[in-house]
Write a protein that holds these residues in place. Structure first.
Motif, PDB file in Angstrom:
ATOM      1  N   GLY A 227       0.843  -1.186   0.000  1.00  0.00           N
ATOM      2  CA  GLY A 227       0.000   0.000   0.000  1.00  0.00           C
ATOM      3  C   GLY A 227       0.877   1.234   0.000  1.00  0.00           C
ATOM      4  O   GLY A 227       2.035   1.191   0.424  1.00  0.00           O
ATOM      5  N   HIS A 230       1.325   8.250   0.957  1.00  0.00           N
ATOM      6  CA  HIS A 230       1.799   9.440   0.264  1.00  0.00           C
ATOM      7  C   HIS A 230       2.626  10.287   1.227  1.00  0.00           C
ATOM      8  O   HIS A 230       2.431  10.250   2.449  1.00  0.00           O
ATOM      9  CB  HIS A 230       0.618  10.256  -0.273  1.00  0.00           C
ATOM     10  N   GLU A 233       1.051  12.027   3.976  1.00  0.00           N
ATOM     11  CA  GLU A 233       0.405  11.226   5.017  1.00  0.00           C
ATOM     12  C   GLU A 233       1.416  10.566   5.952  1.00  0.00           C
ATOM     13  O   GLU A 233       1.053   9.686   6.727  1.00  0.00           O
ATOM     14  CB  GLU A 233      -0.492  10.163   4.377  1.00  0.00           C
ATOM     15  N   ARG A 265      -4.969  -0.886  -5.747  1.00  0.00           N
ATOM     16  CA  ARG A 265      -4.354   0.192  -4.986  1.00  0.00           C
ATOM     17  C   ARG A 265      -4.916   0.235  -3.574  1.00  0.00           C
ATOM     18  O   ARG A 265      -6.115   0.079  -3.355  1.00  0.00           O
ATOM     19  CB  ARG A 265      -4.587   1.545  -5.660  1.00  0.00           C
ATOM     20  N   SER A 267      -4.526   2.897  -0.296  1.00  0.00           N
ATOM     21  CA  SER A 267      -3.985   4.160   0.210  1.00  0.00           C
ATOM     22  C   SER A 267      -3.898   4.079   1.728  1.00  0.00           C
ATOM     23  O   SER A 267      -4.876   3.699   2.392  1.00  0.00           O
ATOM     24  CB  SER A 267      -4.887   5.329  -0.202  1.00  0.00           C
ATOM     25  N   SER A 269      -2.103   5.735   5.599  1.00  0.00           N
ATOM     26  CA  SER A 269      -1.632   6.928   6.307  1.00  0.00           C
ATOM     27  C   SER A 269      -0.933   6.509   7.594  1.00  0.00           C
ATOM     28  O   SER A 269      -1.446   5.668   8.340  1.00  0.00           O
ATOM     29  CB  SER A 269      -2.796   7.859   6.637  1.00  0.00           C
TER      30      SER A 269
END
Length: 425
Positions: A227, A230, A233, A265, A267, A269
């Motif tokens: 995963g 970004h 994050e 995908r 995402s 954090s």
């Protein structure tokens, strides 16, 4: 000697000669070890009356340090005839191999596994230009592109490892065996991906390991599926490069932001798992507190200053200087370190009103001007001036009337609203 005895001896010799088998290249024979030398065995080929030689390298498919550890005088060994030695075939010797006979069996076993779609496990013996060499009972080759599902700069790390391989190509006559470890990795990840995507949901807190770092973020292995965290994050404070705060192999806790199985995908954090920066803001930044901050953004109505990681407050343009300034850019720049005073704090709305000029002594002229400014209760003569002030107050562009930071139009106008309407009383 009588004639009968002569005839009997002749018949016996003829029978003996007839009983001697002819040796052909490629024949499988049985040999009795007659002598053990440093680099070879001398064997008698059963049923032929001739001898053969088995070189050390032809004794086994596995490396041998001491020839006496694998053979001794009197042992019987199955061998295959490779070639002749010398021109006298009747009394000459033959070059024999036990290794090639074993290899024939190995090739048959590998062929059977290939036909059945099965995999093999073998150790990596060496690294050569373009890939890996493995010992599968016979020599196998793994091209560099078939080692992993990503580029590997240094293949030496695999030397000595025992890995599982998929058989890609097999040709015993050419001693050609092409293997792939990448296919095993991809199949394993596909299975893990299917299971993870079926269980993972947005909002889940899971643990993973940093697999790769790029300029835009960090890929975290969740157990077979990567995963992306970004760069924005990773932490509440600003991060220039993920490598500044993370390293490959590091264990991290992440929150799942979104799962898109169709696009493969996930995402993630890291900062969402950390204490929220606004949680204790009333005690860390009470009204009247003086804080160090960094100018992060400049707008037409003020400056957003970061006072704690992830916590920004607004210095309205009217709170920047005692002197009149046209724009915040006249006196401030992004990245500048400044001191600010907290005017008010609203933790629920994530609002922090700050001031720079509150920490500065007002010039005498500015104080006199402020103190001598008359209140105008006349509705007539000063009407045009009041209209001009109202026009100035409403000149903030519409897109700033509700900033994404949560500050309202009133926050942005600041002190300019304090006296609004007094002239009408």
């Amino acid at each position: 000697m009588s004639e009968n005895n002569v005839n009997e001896n002749a018949q016996t010799m003829a029978d003996a000669l007839n009983s001697v088998e002819t040796v052909h290249i490629g024949d499988t024979v049985k040999g009795e070890v007659l002598a053990v030398e440093d680099k070879q065995l001398i064997v008698g080929i059963e049923g032929t009356g001739v001898e053969g030689v088995v070189p050390l390298k032809e004794l086994s498919t596995q490396p041998i340090d001491d020839i006496r550890s694998v053979a001794k005088v009197g042992d019987e060994i199955d061998l295959v005839v490779i070639s002749t030695i010398g021109k006298d075939k009747e009394n000459g010797q033959y070059l024999l191999s036990k290794r090639r006979l074993e290899a024939q069996k190995v090739w048959k076993e590998i062929q059977a596994k290939f036909d059945a779609g099965e995999t093999i496990t073998a150790p990596v013996t060496s690294v050569v230009k373009g890939g890996l060499v493995v010992n599968a009972g016979v020599r196998g080759f793994v091209p560099a592109s078939m080692v992993e599902d990503h580029f590997v700069e240094d293949l030496n790390q695999y030397k000595g490892q025992e890995l599982e391989f998929k058989i890609i190509e097999i040709e015993p006559s050419d001693n050609r065996l092409i293997l792939s470890h990448r296919a095993i990795v991809e199949a394993s990840k596909a299975e893990a991906r299917k299971e993870i995507f079926s269980k993972l949901q947005a909002g889940d807190i899971v643990e993973g390991k940093v697999a790769r770092l790029t300029n835009f973020g960090a890929f975290v292995d969740l157990g077979g599926v990567d995963g992306l965290v970004h760069v924005s994050e990773i932490a509440f404070d600003h991060v220039d490069k993920p490598s500044d705060v993370l390293k490959v192999g590091q264990d991290v806790k992440v929150k799942v932001l979104a799962v898109d199985e169709d696009r493969d995908r996930i995402s993630l954090s890291i900062k969402a798992t950390l204490p929220q920066p606004w949680d204790n803001i009333e005690s860390e930044a009470p009204a009247g507190a003086v804080l160090d901050g960094t100018v992060r953004r400049l707008t037409s109505f003020g400056a957003f200053v970061e006072v704690f990681p992830g916590v920004e407050g607004l210095v309205h343009i009217s709170q920047i200087s005692h002197e009149h300034i046209a724009t915040p850019q006249d006196v401030l720049k992004e990245g500048q370190e400044i001191k600010v005073k907290v005017l008010s704090v609203d933790p629920d709305a994530h609002r922090l009103a700050l001031s720079i000029k509150a920490l500065e002594e007002a010039p005498e002229g500015a104080q006199q001007e402020n103190n001598s400014q008359p209140r105008n209760n006349n509705r007539g003569g000063d009407r045009p001036k009041r209209n001009n002030r109202r026009e100035e107050r409403t000149s903030i562009p519409a897109e700033y009337q509700q900033d994404d930071s949560g500050f309202s139009l009133g926050d942005m106008l600041g002190d300019a609203l304090k006296d609004f309407g007094k002239d009408d009383k």
